[in-house]
Design an enzyme around this catalytic site. Sequence first.
Site, PDB file in Angstrom:
ATOM      1  N   GLN A 209      13.522   0.949  -1.298  1.00 49.29           N
ATOM      2  CA  GLN A 209      12.737   0.605  -2.484  1.00 49.29           C
ATOM      3  C   GLN A 209      13.500   0.681  -3.819  1.00 49.29           C
ATOM      4  O   GLN A 209      13.386  -0.242  -4.636  1.00 49.29           O
ATOM      5  CB  GLN A 209      11.482   1.492  -2.520  1.00 49.29           C
ATOM      6  CG  GLN A 209      10.379   0.907  -3.350  1.00 49.29           C
ATOM      7  CD  GLN A 209       9.175   1.853  -3.436  1.00 49.29           C
ATOM      8  OE1 GLN A 209       9.337   3.068  -3.568  1.00 49.29           O
ATOM      9  NE2 GLN A 209       7.981   1.306  -3.386  1.00 49.29           N
TER      10      GLN A 209
ATOM     11  N   ASP B  68       0.846  -1.199   0.000  1.00 48.24           N
ATOM     12  CA  ASP B  68       0.000   0.000   0.000  1.00 48.24           C
ATOM     13  C   ASP B  68       0.885   1.253   0.000  1.00 48.24           C
ATOM     14  O   ASP B  68       0.738   2.134  -0.845  1.00 48.24           O
ATOM     15  CB  ASP B  68      -0.919   0.006   1.233  1.00 48.24           C
ATOM     16  CG  ASP B  68      -1.700  -1.287   1.356  1.00 48.24           C
ATOM     17  OD1 ASP B  68      -2.514  -1.557   0.474  1.00 48.24           O
ATOM     18  OD2 ASP B  68      -1.453  -2.042   2.328  1.00 48.24           O
TER      19      ASP B  68
ATOM     20  N   TYR C 173       4.717 -14.833   0.116  1.00 43.04           N
ATOM     21  CA  TYR C 173       3.994 -14.903   1.383  1.00 43.04           C
ATOM     22  C   TYR C 173       4.379 -16.194   2.109  1.00 43.04           C
ATOM     23  O   TYR C 173       4.902 -17.130   1.482  1.00 43.04           O
ATOM     24  CB  TYR C 173       2.485 -14.819   1.119  1.00 43.04           C
ATOM     25  CG  TYR C 173       2.107 -13.472   0.544  1.00 43.04           C
ATOM     26  CD1 TYR C 173       2.248 -12.323   1.307  1.00 43.04           C
ATOM     27  CD2 TYR C 173       1.666 -13.342  -0.772  1.00 43.04           C
ATOM     28  CE1 TYR C 173       1.955 -11.070   0.780  1.00 43.04           C
ATOM     29  CE2 TYR C 173       1.358 -12.100  -1.304  1.00 43.04           C
ATOM     30  CZ  TYR C 173       1.508 -10.964  -0.523  1.00 43.04           C
ATOM     31  OH  TYR C 173       1.231  -9.725  -1.042  1.00 43.04           O
TER      32      TYR C 173
ATOM     33  N   ARG D   8       5.501 -10.726  -5.292  1.00 44.09           N
ATOM     34  CA  ARG D   8       4.209 -10.947  -4.641  1.00 44.09           C
ATOM     35  C   ARG D   8       3.379  -9.654  -4.685  1.00 44.09           C
ATOM     36  O   ARG D   8       3.855  -8.622  -5.169  1.00 44.09           O
ATOM     37  CB  ARG D   8       4.431 -11.400  -3.199  1.00 44.09           C
ATOM     38  CG  ARG D   8       4.882 -10.296  -2.270  1.00 44.09           C
ATOM     39  CD  ARG D   8       5.175 -10.793  -0.860  1.00 44.09           C
ATOM     40  NE  ARG D   8       5.162  -9.695   0.096  1.00 44.09           N
ATOM     41  CZ  ARG D   8       5.545  -9.799   1.359  1.00 44.09           C
ATOM     42  NH1 ARG D   8       5.995 -10.954   1.824  1.00 44.09           N
ATOM     43  NH2 ARG D   8       5.488  -8.758   2.173  1.00 44.09           N
ATOM     44  N   GLY D   9       2.186  -9.704  -4.107  1.00 40.78           N
ATOM     45  CA  GLY D   9       1.401  -8.478  -3.905  1.00 40.78           C
ATOM     46  C   GLY D   9       1.087  -7.756  -5.192  1.00 40.78           C
ATOM     47  O   GLY D   9       0.682  -8.357  -6.185  1.00 40.78           O
ATOM     48  N   GLU D  10       1.281  -6.425  -5.174  1.00 42.72           N
ATOM     49  CA  GLU D  10       1.008  -5.640  -6.386  1.00 42.72           C
ATOM     50  C   GLU D  10       2.247  -4.897  -6.878  1.00 42.72           C
ATOM     51  O   GLU D  10       2.565  -4.905  -8.059  1.00 42.72           O
ATOM     52  CB  GLU D  10      -0.128  -4.633  -6.126  1.00 42.72           C
ATOM     53  CG  GLU D  10      -0.435  -3.788  -7.346  1.00 42.72           C
ATOM     54  CD  GLU D  10      -1.668  -2.916  -7.213  1.00 42.72           C
ATOM     55  OE1 GLU D  10      -2.654  -3.357  -6.581  1.00 42.72           O
ATOM     56  OE2 GLU D  10      -1.657  -1.788  -7.747  1.00 42.72           O
ATOM     57  N   ASP D  11       2.964  -4.265  -5.946  1.00 40.63           N
ATOM     58  CA  ASP D  11       4.041  -3.398  -6.410  1.00 40.63           C
ATOM     59  C   ASP D  11       5.242  -4.193  -6.937  1.00 40.63           C
ATOM     60  O   ASP D  11       5.753  -3.896  -8.019  1.00 40.63           O
ATOM     61  CB  ASP D  11       4.480  -2.432  -5.297  1.00 40.63           C
ATOM     62  CG  ASP D  11       5.335  -1.315  -5.858  1.00 40.63           C
ATOM     63  OD1 ASP D  11       4.917  -0.704  -6.863  1.00 40.63           O
ATOM     64  OD2 ASP D  11       6.430  -1.068  -5.336  1.00 40.63           O
ATOM     65  N   SER D  12       5.694  -5.194  -6.188  1.00 43.12           N
ATOM     66  CA  SER D  12       6.847  -5.967  -6.688  1.00 43.12           C
ATOM     67  C   SER D  12       6.464  -6.716  -7.970  1.00 43.12           C
ATOM     68  O   SER D  12       7.302  -6.931  -8.850  1.00 43.12           O
ATOM     69  CB  SER D  12       7.374  -6.933  -5.621  1.00 43.12           C
ATOM     70  OG  SER D  12       6.369  -7.807  -5.163  1.00 43.12           O
TER      71      SER D  12
HETATM   72  O1  TRH Z   1       4.366  -6.275   0.779  1.00 41.26           O
HETATM   73  P1  TRH Z   1       3.274  -6.747  -0.089  1.00 41.26           P
HETATM   74  O2  TRH Z   1       2.724  -8.058   0.243  1.00 41.26           O
HETATM   75  O3  TRH Z   1       2.155  -5.666  -0.077  1.00 41.26           O
HETATM   76  C1  TRH Z   1       0.799  -5.658  -0.445  1.00 41.26           C
HETATM   77  C2  TRH Z   1       0.022  -5.287   0.786  1.00 41.26           C
HETATM   78  O4  TRH Z   1      -0.014  -6.387   1.636  1.00 41.26           O
HETATM   79  C3  TRH Z   1      -1.355  -4.874   0.465  1.00 41.26           C
HETATM   80  O5  TRH Z   1      -2.185  -4.754   1.599  1.00 41.26           O
HETATM   81  C4  TRH Z   1      -1.996  -5.751  -0.566  1.00 41.26           C
HETATM   82  O6  TRH Z   1      -3.163  -5.103  -0.961  1.00 41.26           O
HETATM   83  C5  TRH Z   1      -1.074  -5.924  -1.725  1.00 41.26           C
HETATM   84  O7  TRH Z   1       0.173  -6.471  -1.306  1.00 41.26           O
HETATM   85  C6  TRH Z   1      -1.672  -6.736  -2.835  1.00 41.26           C
HETATM   86  O8  TRH Z   1       3.795  -6.804  -1.621  1.00 41.26           O
HETATM   87  P2  TRH Z   1       4.158  -5.667  -2.686  1.00 41.26           P
HETATM   88  O9  TRH Z   1       2.889  -5.047  -3.218  1.00 41.26           O
HETATM   89  O10 TRH Z   1       5.019  -6.279  -3.664  1.00 41.26           O
HETATM   90  O11 TRH Z   1       4.944  -4.563  -1.883  1.00 41.26           O
HETATM   91  C7  TRH Z   1       6.251  -4.738  -1.436  1.00 41.26           C
HETATM   92  C8  TRH Z   1       6.967  -3.396  -1.429  1.00 41.26           C
HETATM   93  O12 TRH Z   1       8.155  -3.504  -0.671  1.00 41.26           O
HETATM   94  C9  TRH Z   1       7.366  -2.926  -2.814  1.00 41.26           C
HETATM   95  O13 TRH Z   1       7.176  -1.522  -2.923  1.00 41.26           O
HETATM   96  C10 TRH Z   1       8.841  -3.223  -2.885  1.00 41.26           C
HETATM   97  C11 TRH Z   1       9.249  -3.020  -1.449  1.00 41.26           C
HETATM   98  N1  TRH Z   1      10.471  -3.719  -1.029  1.00 41.26           N
HETATM   99  C12 TRH Z   1      11.563  -2.952  -0.627  1.00 41.26           C
HETATM  100  O14 TRH Z   1      11.504  -1.715  -0.662  1.00 41.26           O
HETATM  101  N2  TRH Z   1      12.692  -3.599  -0.203  1.00 41.26           N
HETATM  102  C13 TRH Z   1      12.792  -4.954  -0.165  1.00 41.26           C
HETATM  103  O15 TRH Z   1      13.856  -5.476   0.244  1.00 41.26           O
HETATM  104  C14 TRH Z   1      11.667  -5.725  -0.588  1.00 41.26           C
HETATM  105  C15 TRH Z   1      11.743  -7.227  -0.584  1.00 41.26           C
HETATM  106  C16 TRH Z   1      10.537  -5.076  -1.011  1.00 41.26           C
END
Ligand code: TRH
Length: 378
Positions: free
Chosen positions: A255, A19, A194, A271-275
């Site tokens: 990030q 988020d 996850y 995983r998730g949305e951003d990665s």
């Molecule tokens: O962390 P996520 O599982 O996040 C989300 C949230 O849980 C949210 O509530 C849900 O709606 C969504 O998933 C689908 O996974 P995501 O989206 O990939 O986000 C991870 C963030 O962390 C991303 O911006 C990259 C960052 N990151 C770093 O900055 N450094 C790191 O070492 C890693 C592994 C990730």
Amino acid sequence: MTPFRRLDLFCRVVDNYGDIGICWRLAKQLVREHGLAVTLFVDDLASFQRICPPVDTAAERQAVDGVTVRHWRGQDGVYGKEEVADIVIEFFAVDLPPGYIDAMAQGEPRPVWFNLEGLTAEEWVEGCHRMPSMQPRSMMKYFFFPGFTDKTGGLLREAELEQQRLQFQPAPFLHQLGLSETEIAATKISLFCYPHAPVSAMFEVWQSNAQPITCLVPEGVAADAVRAFTGGEGGAGSVATHGALTVRVLPFVPQPDYDKLLWACDLNFVRGEDSFVRAQWAGKPFIWHIYPQDENLHHKKLRAFLQRYADELPGLAGFALRWNGAPVHGEPDNWAASWAALAAETGAATARAAAWQQQMLAHGDLATNLLAFAATLR
Ligand code: TRH
């Protein structure tokens, strides 16, 4: 040039880092590339600090990379109409503070109000993207959906990203993270997933791989499997080799460095949305661990994406479905066979990653698309 000067973005951290990860990326881009004065209201500064170390978790208001960051402590509070920006975005349908909505209603003109939704490859989003929804006091709110087609808002992507990726030198970066020459020379896999991912099963298969593999895992991810493999606490810097597989635990990086990690690896588990989106811009094969939802709704979303992305990559699609615990018909029923099918497609998957990037680029980027649509509402 956008006719707008100020934008307020409201982010509630539901879980993990996605988020705030998405909101932070968007906020910075709006400042840097569109010259807007952006205020990011966020309720969880500790999660924010994890992906952006300069964040001060005790500050009510601070400036970070040109963005004003305000600690969003709750729904109370009175806001003056002069505090309201020209564009207001609620991320993932968060409820704005009632006092802020009151102030929005007093403005003339009223702000352009968006609900920025989550990413899905399902077709229905095309019908809902840009849809207006009438709010109290005759205000209008518009749904804005990221997506994979030109009938959606597209994906978040900074203008300079591809240039940075092309100039990136992996070796110094990987050395900095503590990798040895041998680890760098191996097939490199980043692993972000996850806790329910079948990581131990995968480690077992990779130990017998014909070529050496280095698996890079951020601290805290797949903690049980990593501890079992390394035989220690599994903190950053832990490393162990069994057979063909070396597992190395990395610190959770800021990030921008996470992008570099994706660029440096041959295969990325995200995983998730951003990665997930960043893996697409990395132009490398990837496997997506989708955020789990009730009644296996996420399996539907995963299939919708794979249909668009991996129609001609049955090995990758089958592996991704199994990785997410989704039923697969007619696919190999063991991890060694699934891995072999995925590995056999490496060339095709790499070509697909590049073609997909071009396809996605044609839709423009989400921030620019959002501002262009906002301009039509004024
Ligand atoms: O962390 P996520 O599982 O996040 C989300 C949230 O849980 C949210 O509530 C849900 O709606 C969504 O998933 C689908 O996974 P995501 O989206 O990939 O986000 C991870 C963030 O962390 C991303 O911006 C990259 C960052 N990151 C770093 O900055 N450094 C790191 O070492 C890693 C592994 C990730």
